[in-house]
Design an enzyme around this catalytic site. Structure first.
Site, PDB file in Angstrom:
ATOM      1  N   GLU A 260      -2.168  -2.462  -9.294  1.00  0.00           N
ATOM      2  CA  GLU A 260      -1.094  -1.535  -9.268  1.00  0.00           C
ATOM      3  C   GLU A 260      -0.951  -0.868 -10.539  1.00  0.00           C
ATOM      4  O   GLU A 260       0.107  -0.341 -11.047  1.00  0.00           O
ATOM      5  CB  GLU A 260       0.419  -2.344  -9.237  1.00  0.00           C
ATOM      6  CG  GLU A 260       0.502  -3.585 -10.406  1.00  0.00           C
ATOM      7  CD  GLU A 260      -0.126  -4.895 -10.335  1.00  0.00           C
ATOM      8  OE1 GLU A 260       0.278  -5.680 -10.709  1.00  0.00           O
ATOM      9  OE2 GLU A 260      -1.121  -4.876  -9.441  1.00  0.00           O
TER      10      GLU A 260
ATOM     11  N   ASP B 131       0.581  -1.221  -0.008  1.00  0.00           N
ATOM     12  CA  ASP B 131      -0.090  -0.016  -0.052  1.00  0.00           C
ATOM     13  C   ASP B 131       0.899   1.175  -0.040  1.00  0.00           C
ATOM     14  O   ASP B 131       0.547   2.194  -0.728  1.00  0.00           O
ATOM     15  CB  ASP B 131      -0.799   0.076   1.369  1.00  0.00           C
ATOM     16  CG  ASP B 131      -2.226  -0.944   1.075  1.00  0.00           C
ATOM     17  OD1 ASP B 131      -2.154  -1.446   0.055  1.00  0.00           O
ATOM     18  OD2 ASP B 131      -2.789  -1.158   2.006  1.00  0.00           O
TER      19      ASP B 131
END
Length: 342
Positions: free
Chosen positions: A260, A234
Site C-alpha cells: 500500500e 485493490d
C-alpha cells in the site's frame, strides 16, 4: 566471428521467442518478465516438471489467471529465470545481422555486374569483330537478367525481414514497458522507481538543483482487506493511484513502491514546495467518500494517507534520501495518520 555453436544457440533463442509470445497472446497471459520466463522455458523444454504442469493445465482447459501464472513461476522457475529482455534483444540482433548480410550480398552483386561490364569493354577493345560483339551483348543481357532476378528476390526478402524486425521491436518495447509497470494500478513499479531515483539524483547534483521525495502509505489498509476482501483492497489502491496521477505535473514521477506504499519524485522542487504538493495530495485523496458494491451503497468512508517527505541534501544517495522519507512517514503514522511529516 561467432562460432557455429554460438550461432546455433542464438537461432534456438529466436525460435523459442517466436513460439512463446503468440502462445501467451492466445491464452491472454500478460507479457511480464515472470510470465515470459515460464513460457520461454516451456518451449525450450529445459524444465520437465514445468512442462508436465502446463500440459496438464492445457489438457484440462485451465484458465491462466494471475494466480495460476504466479504459481507456475514460484514453483518451477524461482531464481533461475533468464533475462527476458535480453532474449528479445538477442532475437532482434540475429535478424539485424541477417539483414546486414543480405544488403552486403546485394552490394556485392551490383559490384560484380560492374566488373563484368568492365571486362566486356576490354574484350571489345582487343577483339572488335561482330562475332565477339554478339557474344558479349548476349553475356551482358544474361548478367542483367540475373541481377534483376536476384535484386527482386532480395527486395522481397528485405521487406519481409524489415517487417519482422519492426514486429520484434514492438514486442521488445511492450516487454520493457511491462517490466516497469504495476499491473494493478498502471503506475510505474518499484523497479522503475529505482532507476528513476538514480537519474533524478544525478541530474539534481549535476545541475545544482533540488529534488524531493514523497513516501505515501494508505492508512489502515489492512482493515479494508480483512473486512471487505482483497478485491475491495485493490479498488482502494486503484483509487489512490488515480488521485496521485491526477495531481502531479508533467515531470513528476509516480510509482507504486509495494503493498500500500507509493512514491512521488518531485524534480526541481525545494522542501517547502514539496510540502505544499504533499498536502494537496493528502487533501485530494481524503476529500472523497469511496463507495463500493453493485449499487454503490456500501461506503468505505474517507480514504486517508500518511506522507513522509525528504528533500535531497549534499552527499545524499538513493538510500539515504529514502531512509529520511521513511522515517518521516513513521512520524506521520505516530502522529495520528492523515498528515505530512518531513
Amino acid at each position: 566471428m561467432s562460432s557455429p555453436a554460438a550461432n546455433k544457440e542464438l537461432d534456438a533463442s529466436a525460435q523459442i521467442l517466436r513460439l512463446a509470445v503468440p502462445q501467451m497472446s492466445a491464452l491472454e497471459i500478460p507479457v511480464t518478465p515472470e510470465n515470459y520466463t515460464v513460457w520461454y522455458e516451456y518451449f525450450a523444454q529445459s524444465n520437465l516438471d514445468l512442462n508436465r504442469a502446463i500440459d496438464g493445465f492445457l489438457a484440462n482447459n485451465v484458465v491462466f489467471t494471475k494466480e495460476v501464472n504466479t504459481s507456475l513461476y514460484k514453483n518451477f522457475i524461482q531464481e533461475k529465470s533468464p533475462e527476458v529482455i535480453e532474449n528479445v534483444q538477442i532475437e532482434t540482433q540475429i535478424l539485424i545481422n541477417s539483414l546486414i548480410s543480405k544488403i552486403t550480398q546485394l552490394n556485392q552483386g551490383t559490384e560484380a555486374f560492374s566488373n563484368t561490364l568492365a571486362d566486356f569493354g576490354l574484350q571489345l577493345q582487343s577483339s572488335p569483330d561482330v562475332s565477339t560483339l554478339n557474344q558479349l551483348v548476349d553475356g551482358v543481357i544474361d548478367e542483367m537478367q540475373n541481377l534483376l532476378v536476384n535484386n527482386q528476390v532480395m527486395e522481397q526478402s528485405l521487406n519481409a525481414m524489415g517487417q519482422e524486425v519492426q514486429n520484434l521491436k514492438t514486442e521488445m518495447e511492450n516487454l520493457s514497458l511491462a517490466a516497469m509497470t504495476d499491473q494493478l494500478t498502471s503506475l510505474h513499479n518499484r523497479r522503475a522507481y529505482e532507476i528513476a531515483i538514480q537519474d533524478h539524483i544525478h541530474r539534481a547534483q549535476e545541475q545544482h538543483t533540488r529534488c524531493s521525495l514523497l513516501l505515501i502509505d494508505i492508512d489502515r489498509f489492512k482493515v479494508f482487506n480483512d473486512t471487505y476482501g482483497h478485491q475491495v483492497g485493490d479498488k482502494v489502491l486503484a483509487y489512490v493511484a488515480l488521485a496521485l496521477k491526477q495531481c502531479v505535473r508533467g515531470d513528476d514521477f509516480v510509482a507504486r513502491y509495494g503493498g500500500e506504499e507509493f512514491v512521488v519524485l518531485l524534480p526541481n522542487t525545494h522542501f517547502h514546495d514539496a510540502l505544499q504538493v504533499a498536502e494537496t495530495l493528502r487533501g485530494r485523496i481524503s476529500e472523497r467518500r469511496l463507495a463500493i458494491g453493485k449499487d454503490k451503497k456500501l461506503s468505505l468512508g474517507a480514504i486517508t494517507v500518511s506522507i513522509g517527505l525528504a528533500s535531497l541534501q549534499k552527499g545524499d544517495d538513493a538510500e539515504t534520501l529514502f531512509s529520511r522519507a521513511d522515517k518521516a512517514l513513521y512520524e506521520a503514522k505516530s502522529d495520528g495518520r492523515n498528515c505530512v511529516r518531513g
